[in-house]
Design a protein around this motif. Structure first.
Motif, mmCIF file in Angstrom:
data_model
loop_
_atom_site.group_PDB
_atom_site.id
_atom_site.type_symbol
_atom_site.label_atom_id
_atom_site.label_comp_id
_atom_site.label_asym_id
_atom_site.label_seq_id
_atom_site.Cartn_x
_atom_site.Cartn_y
_atom_site.Cartn_z
ATOM 1 N N GLN A 2 14.287 -4.970 41.561
ATOM 2 C CA GLN A 2 13.087 -4.455 40.887
ATOM 3 C C GLN A 2 13.509 -3.646 39.662
ATOM 4 O O GLN A 2 14.463 -2.872 39.724
ATOM 5 C CB GLN A 2 12.272 -3.565 41.817
ATOM 6 N N LEU A 3 12.795 -3.872 38.574
ATOM 7 C CA LEU A 3 13.021 -3.117 37.355
ATOM 8 C C LEU A 3 11.762 -2.318 37.049
ATOM 9 O O LEU A 3 10.677 -2.887 36.941
ATOM 10 C CB LEU A 3 13.339 -4.043 36.179
ATOM 11 N N GLN A 4 11.918 -1.017 36.932
ATOM 12 C CA GLN A 4 10.782 -0.137 36.674
ATOM 13 C C GLN A 4 10.935 0.468 35.296
ATOM 14 O O GLN A 4 11.814 1.304 35.068
ATOM 15 C CB GLN A 4 10.713 0.969 37.727
ATOM 16 N N ALA A 5 10.064 0.042 34.384
ATOM 17 C CA ALA A 5 10.100 0.559 33.013
ATOM 18 C C ALA A 5 9.104 1.695 32.870
ATOM 19 O O ALA A 5 8.032 1.684 33.474
ATOM 20 C CB ALA A 5 9.781 -0.552 32.022
ATOM 21 N N SER A 6 9.463 2.664 32.046
ATOM 22 C CA SER A 6 8.583 3.798 31.799
ATOM 23 C C SER A 6 8.876 4.386 30.427
ATOM 24 O O SER A 6 9.871 4.028 29.789
ATOM 25 C CB SER A 6 8.775 4.862 32.884
ATOM 26 N N GLY A 7 8.002 5.281 29.996
ATOM 27 C CA GLY A 7 8.239 5.996 28.749
ATOM 28 C C GLY A 7 7.355 5.597 27.585
ATOM 29 O O GLY A 7 7.402 6.215 26.525
ATOM 30 N N GLY A 8 6.565 4.553 27.761
ATOM 31 C CA GLY A 8 5.686 4.137 26.679
ATOM 32 C C GLY A 8 4.553 5.121 26.471
ATOM 33 O O GLY A 8 4.364 6.045 27.251
ATOM 34 N N GLY A 9 3.814 4.908 25.387
ATOM 35 C CA GLY A 9 2.703 5.789 25.108
ATOM 36 C C GLY A 9 2.212 5.635 23.691
ATOM 37 O O GLY A 9 2.573 4.670 23.005
ATOM 38 N N LYS A 85 7.141 2.777 13.620
ATOM 39 C CA LYS A 85 6.208 2.217 12.646
ATOM 40 C C LYS A 85 5.087 1.500 13.387
ATOM 41 O O LYS A 85 5.273 1.073 14.534
ATOM 42 C CB LYS A 85 6.933 1.207 11.749
ATOM 43 N N PRO A 86 3.947 1.322 12.750
ATOM 44 C CA PRO A 86 2.854 0.594 13.417
ATOM 45 C C PRO A 86 3.276 -0.796 13.888
ATOM 46 O O PRO A 86 2.794 -1.270 14.932
ATOM 47 C CB PRO A 86 1.781 0.514 12.321
ATOM 48 N N GLU A 87 4.177 -1.434 13.180
ATOM 49 C CA GLU A 87 4.635 -2.765 13.578
ATOM 50 C C GLU A 87 5.519 -2.758 14.820
ATOM 51 O O GLU A 87 5.867 -3.822 15.340
ATOM 52 C CB GLU A 87 5.371 -3.474 12.425
ATOM 53 N N ASP A 88 5.878 -1.582 15.297
ATOM 54 C CA ASP A 88 6.614 -1.484 16.565
ATOM 55 C C ASP A 88 5.660 -1.513 17.767
ATOM 56 O O ASP A 88 6.116 -1.551 18.910
ATOM 57 C CB ASP A 88 7.420 -0.185 16.616
ATOM 58 N N THR A 89 4.375 -1.494 17.499
ATOM 59 C CA THR A 89 3.384 -1.541 18.577
ATOM 60 C C THR A 89 3.516 -2.839 19.357
ATOM 61 O O THR A 89 3.489 -3.935 18.794
ATOM 62 C CB THR A 89 1.965 -1.426 17.999
ATOM 63 N N ALA A 90 3.705 -2.708 20.666
ATOM 64 C CA ALA A 90 3.925 -3.879 21.526
ATOM 65 C C ALA A 90 4.070 -3.409 22.963
ATOM 66 O O ALA A 90 4.166 -2.208 23.226
ATOM 67 C CB ALA A 90 5.184 -4.626 21.102
ATOM 68 N N VAL A 91 4.088 -4.374 23.854
ATOM 69 C CA VAL A 91 4.509 -4.096 25.230
ATOM 70 C C VAL A 91 6.009 -4.354 25.286
ATOM 71 O O VAL A 91 6.472 -5.421 24.880
ATOM 72 C CB VAL A 91 3.763 -4.972 26.241
ATOM 73 N N TYR A 92 6.737 -3.388 25.775
ATOM 74 C CA TYR A 92 8.195 -3.467 25.837
ATOM 75 C C TYR A 92 8.619 -3.801 27.257
ATOM 76 O O TYR A 92 8.182 -3.157 28.216
ATOM 77 C CB TYR A 92 8.810 -2.149 25.389
ATOM 78 N N TYR A 93 9.469 -4.808 27.369
ATOM 79 C CA TYR A 93 9.969 -5.274 28.656
ATOM 80 C C TYR A 93 11.485 -5.115 28.716
ATOM 81 O O TYR A 93 12.176 -5.380 27.738
ATOM 82 C CB TYR A 93 9.641 -6.757 28.856
ATOM 83 N N GLN A 108 8.078 -4.762 34.452
ATOM 84 C CA GLN A 108 6.652 -5.036 34.297
ATOM 85 C C GLN A 108 6.126 -4.728 32.900
ATOM 86 O O GLN A 108 5.024 -5.111 32.579
ATOM 87 C CB GLN A 108 5.840 -4.194 35.308
ATOM 88 N N GLY A 109 6.902 -4.080 32.082
ATOM 89 C CA GLY A 109 6.479 -3.763 30.729
ATOM 90 C C GLY A 109 5.882 -2.377 30.619
ATOM 91 O O GLY A 109 5.234 -1.879 31.549
ATOM 92 N N THR A 110 6.103 -1.765 29.469
ATOM 93 C CA THR A 110 5.508 -0.476 29.164
ATOM 94 C C THR A 110 4.974 -0.544 27.734
ATOM 95 O O THR A 110 5.641 -1.040 26.832
ATOM 96 C CB THR A 110 6.522 0.681 29.343
ATOM 97 N N LYS A 111 3.753 -0.075 27.545
ATOM 98 C CA LYS A 111 3.080 -0.257 26.266
ATOM 99 C C LYS A 111 3.400 0.867 25.298
ATOM 100 O O LYS A 111 3.336 2.039 25.658
ATOM 101 C CB LYS A 111 1.561 -0.329 26.474
ATOM 102 N N VAL A 112 3.733 0.475 24.083
ATOM 103 C CA VAL A 112 3.995 1.421 23.012
ATOM 104 C C VAL A 112 2.979 1.163 21.899
ATOM 105 O O VAL A 112 2.857 0.037 21.423
ATOM 106 C CB VAL A 112 5.427 1.266 22.464
ATOM 107 N N THR A 113 2.277 2.202 21.512
ATOM 108 C CA THR A 113 1.308 2.104 20.430
ATOM 109 C C THR A 113 1.654 3.136 19.369
ATOM 110 O O THR A 113 1.756 4.327 19.665
ATOM 111 C CB THR A 113 -0.120 2.345 20.926
ATOM 112 N N VAL A 114 1.841 2.652 18.145
ATOM 113 C CA VAL A 114 2.167 3.537 17.030
ATOM 114 C C VAL A 114 0.981 3.549 16.073
ATOM 115 O O VAL A 114 0.625 2.515 15.502
ATOM 116 C CB VAL A 114 3.437 3.089 16.299
ATOM 117 N N SER A 115 0.375 4.693 15.921
ATOM 118 C CA SER A 115 -0.796 4.807 15.058
ATOM 119 C C SER A 115 -0.374 5.148 13.633
ATOM 120 O O SER A 115 0.604 5.850 13.393
ATOM 121 C CB SER A 115 -1.737 5.884 15.590
ATOM 122 N N SER A 116 -1.151 4.621 12.685
ATOM 123 C CA SER A 116 -0.810 4.854 11.266
ATOM 124 C C SER A 116 -1.528 6.082 10.735
ATOM 125 O O SER A 116 -2.347 6.677 11.390
ATOM 126 C CB SER A 116 -1.203 3.630 10.447
#
Length: 116
Positions: A2-9, A85-93, A108-116
């Motif tokens: 099992q891989l547990q990803a965390s830290g997105g936001g 950067k905003p272009e880094d916005t993605a789900v990271y796996y 399972q992926g962790t979502k990163v959202t970068v606002s401009s």
């Protein structure tokens, strides 16, 4: 395994985040570990990877801003992301390669959202 990803936001442009991915339940040695990302409407792409030694590779788009590291004792891989950067916005796996059983496991992926 099992891989547990965390830290997105959610972070503003220029900000930083640190992603973590912890592997558990593996009986065999993990070789390389990597981070991929998938933005809406786009294909999944490699962001960074690190071998069981110290070799690492990066996508051109993140070189100089992201750093991948690994704690082998904890079976954990990290991705320090700076100058976001905003272009880094993605789900990271994250993934982990186990050559002994010719298998690659994905988190399972962790979502990163970068606002401009």
């Amino acid at each position: 395994v099992q891989l547990q990803a965390s830290g997105g936001g959610l972070v503003q442009t220029g900000g930083s985040l640190r992603l973590s991915c912890a592997a558990s339940g593996n009986k065999y040695t993990i070789s390389a570990m990597s981070w991929y990302r998938q933005a809406p409407g786009k294909q999944r792409e490699l962001v960074a990877g690190i071998t069981s030694g110290t070799r690492s590779i990066y996508a051109d788009s993140v070189k100089g801003r992201f750093t991948i590291s690994r704690d082998k004792a904890k079976n954990t891989v990290y991705l320090q992301m700076n100058s976001l950067k905003p272009e880094d916005t993605a789900v990271y796996y994250c993934n982990a390669e186990i050559p002994a059983i010719a298998t690659i496991y994905w988190g399972q992926g962790t979502k990163v959202t970068v606002s401009s």
